[in-house]
Design a protein around this motif. Structure first.
Motif, PDB file in Angstrom:
ATOM      1  N   SER A 123       0.846  -1.183   0.000  1.00 33.77           N
ATOM      2  CA  SER A 123       0.000   0.000   0.000  1.00 33.77           C
ATOM      3  C   SER A 123       0.882   1.232   0.000  1.00 33.77           C
ATOM      4  O   SER A 123       2.121   1.141   0.009  1.00 33.77           O
ATOM      5  CB  SER A 123      -0.918   0.004   1.231  1.00 33.77           C
ATOM      6  N   PHE A 124       0.260   2.397   0.017  1.00 29.72           N
ATOM      7  CA  PHE A 124       0.990   3.665  -0.005  1.00 29.72           C
ATOM      8  C   PHE A 124       1.879   3.816   1.227  1.00 29.72           C
ATOM      9  O   PHE A 124       2.943   4.427   1.174  1.00 29.72           O
ATOM     10  CB  PHE A 124      -0.033   4.803  -0.087  1.00 29.72           C
ATOM     11  N   LEU A 125       1.448   3.252   2.360  1.00 32.99           N
ATOM     12  CA  LEU A 125       2.211   3.300   3.606  1.00 32.99           C
ATOM     13  C   LEU A 125       2.676   1.899   3.986  1.00 32.99           C
ATOM     14  O   LEU A 125       2.561   1.472   5.136  1.00 32.99           O
ATOM     15  CB  LEU A 125       1.361   3.902   4.727  1.00 32.99           C
ATOM     16  N   VAL A 126       3.229   1.173   3.032  1.00 34.95           N
ATOM     17  CA  VAL A 126       3.530  -0.242   3.237  1.00 34.95           C
ATOM     18  C   VAL A 126       4.546  -0.471   4.351  1.00 34.95           C
ATOM     19  O   VAL A 126       4.469  -1.479   5.064  1.00 34.95           O
ATOM     20  CB  VAL A 126       3.997  -0.889   1.914  1.00 34.95           C
ATOM     21  N   ASP A 127       5.489   0.431   4.545  1.00 41.51           N
ATOM     22  CA  ASP A 127       6.496   0.221   5.582  1.00 41.51           C
ATOM     23  C   ASP A 127       5.896   0.363   6.980  1.00 41.51           C
ATOM     24  O   ASP A 127       6.338  -0.317   7.917  1.00 41.51           O
ATOM     25  CB  ASP A 127       7.648   1.217   5.409  1.00 41.51           C
ATOM     26  N   GLN A 128       4.906   1.215   7.123  1.00 38.43           N
ATOM     27  CA  GLN A 128       4.256   1.383   8.422  1.00 38.43           C
ATOM     28  C   GLN A 128       3.139   0.359   8.641  1.00 38.43           C
ATOM     29  O   GLN A 128       2.804   0.040   9.785  1.00 38.43           O
ATOM     30  CB  GLN A 128       3.679   2.794   8.549  1.00 38.43           C
TER      31      GLN A 128
END
Length: 418
Positions: A123-128
């Motif tokens: 997703s757009f915030l895959v690392d979080q």
């Protein structure tokens, strides 16, 4: 009611229908119908995963979602007289969910939003947010509510996430070349840099045998937007919109699918809209030589409809192009938008929402995302506007502090997370 030129039986799979659509882009997929200029039609559309996602309290189906089968597209539809160099005019007259019905498949009177796992799309915030989560939404008229994100309700801004024309052979070859070169720079990256042609799971209308095998090995995946329109996920493509698509093949070969009940700018959780099965009413026409006349060499232009939800009060969050680790980036507007969304997520958690609930909400609700400053080196500034009227409580900052909501059962998380 307009003629239903692409009917779907919600109790049967996408490949087991009266008319078979497709899930790859290729100029040799035959049209299912030829339309007259000025004709008005109704098209039934499956949700993009063809019923793989269920109305339940588990996110295992998001974790295991079969990426090789998306998107389930209705069409292609040829339009009489359309030739390469023309613009195909498409008016969106109406759009809505399939009425509540019995049956095993998704989209009947409800929809879903998913955060996709890092090893299956991301997703757009895959690392979080590296794991899979899901929220199911119920529709009451044009209003969405969710047992997984209590305390909010909002008017949907229904739209097709994906609509576009078929590429020419030359354009298809260019897509595969440039995306293949990008993949080669980091072929084992998760999530991948791009999705190459994948014969497994390909649905190609009525093609069979050697012709099916050839097209399946060449056909472009439908995940990204490209010059033909495609998966642009523009929330303002709602009823009343007029879209002008470049024509690359005789007939244009228009396809549509991936209907959304609502979405925030950016579809930030990847499955960030409220995905639904539904119908869309369209009128088609042709603007001869429109590409040269108006300088539209690639990519659609459109006139948005006037039926967006009317919210008057907003709380806006900003972000700049500095990473969470304090690394300065040069005018990185995408990073700035990520930071603005993370700012909004942190803020909503002070009212009792989990970070995952806040993230899912920002993907589904009609937030406004804006690139607010792109010239002031080294920091770009992006902003996200959240309508305050969708909440049961007052979320504005005040001297009394945040009012806590009951988060309910929370957003379901997949088993065996990463």
């Amino acid at each position: 009611m307009p003629d239903v030129v692409f009917p779907l039986d919600s109790a049967r799979s996408f490949a087991d229908q009266q008319k078979i659509g497709h899930n790859r882009w290729h100029p040799d997929i035959p049209p299912v119908e030829t339309l007259k200029r000025g004709q008005t039609i109704r098209v039934d559309c499956r949700e993009w995963f063809d019923g793989a996602i269920k109305n339940d309290d588990s996110a295992d189906d998001i974790r295991d979602a079969p990426m090789d089968v998306v998107h389930a597209l209705s069409g292609p539809f040829a339009v009489e007289g359309a030739q390469p160099g023309d613009l195909l005019i498409v008016d969106i007259l109406d759009i809505g969910p399939i009425p509540q019905e019995t049956g095993p498949l998704a989209g009947q009177g409800w929809g879903y939003t998913g955060i996709f796992a890092k090893n299956n799309g991301g997703s757009f915030l895959v690392d979080q947010f590296p794991d899979a989560y899901k929220a199911v939404w119920d529709f009451t008229g044009d209003v969405a509510t969710s047992r997984h994100i209590p305390g909010v309700s909002f008017t949907g801004i229904t739209h097709p996430g994906l609509m576009g024309t078929a590429p020419s052979h030359r354009l298809l070859s260019e897509w595969n070349r440039r995306e293949g070169e990008l993949i080669a720079t980091d072929p084992h990256r998760l999530p991948p840099l791009a999705l190459p042609p994948e014969p497994s799971g390909a649905i190609l209308g009525t093609l069979e045998g050697d012709e099916y095998s050839r097209v399946a090995s060449e056909g472009a995946r439908t995940a990204p937007p490209r010059e033909n329109g495609g998966n642009q996920d523009i929330k303002n493509f709602t009823r009343g919109s007029r879209v002008f698509y470049p024509v690359f093949v005789d007939g244009g070969n228009l396809s549509v699918g991936d209907l959304h009940f609502s979405q925030g700018d950016g579809e930030i959780t990847f499955c960030g809209a409220i995905e639904m099965g539904g119908f869309i009413d369209l009128r088609v026409d042709v603007l001869k030589n429109g590409m040269e006349t108006y300088g539209v060499t690639e990519n659609a232009i459109f006139m948005p409809g006037r039926t967006a939800p009317q919210y008057s009060e907003w709380l806006a969050f900003s972000g700049t192009s500095v990473t969470l680790d304090g690394e300065q980036r040069y005018l990185d507007s995408q990073l700035a938008y990520q930071r603005a969304i993370l700012h909004a997520i942190d803020y909503l958690t002070t009212f009792g929402y989990s970070p995952e609930q806040a993230y899912l909400l920002l993907g589904a609700a009609p937030i406004e995302g804006r690139f607010s400053g792109v010239v002031d080196v080294p920091n770009s500034c992006a902003t996200v506007y959240l309508p305050t009227e969708i909440f049961d409580i007052d979320i504005r900052p005040s001297a009394s502090g945040p009012t806590k909501i009951d988060p309910g059962m929370g957003a379901p998380r997949s088993a065996n997370p990463s």
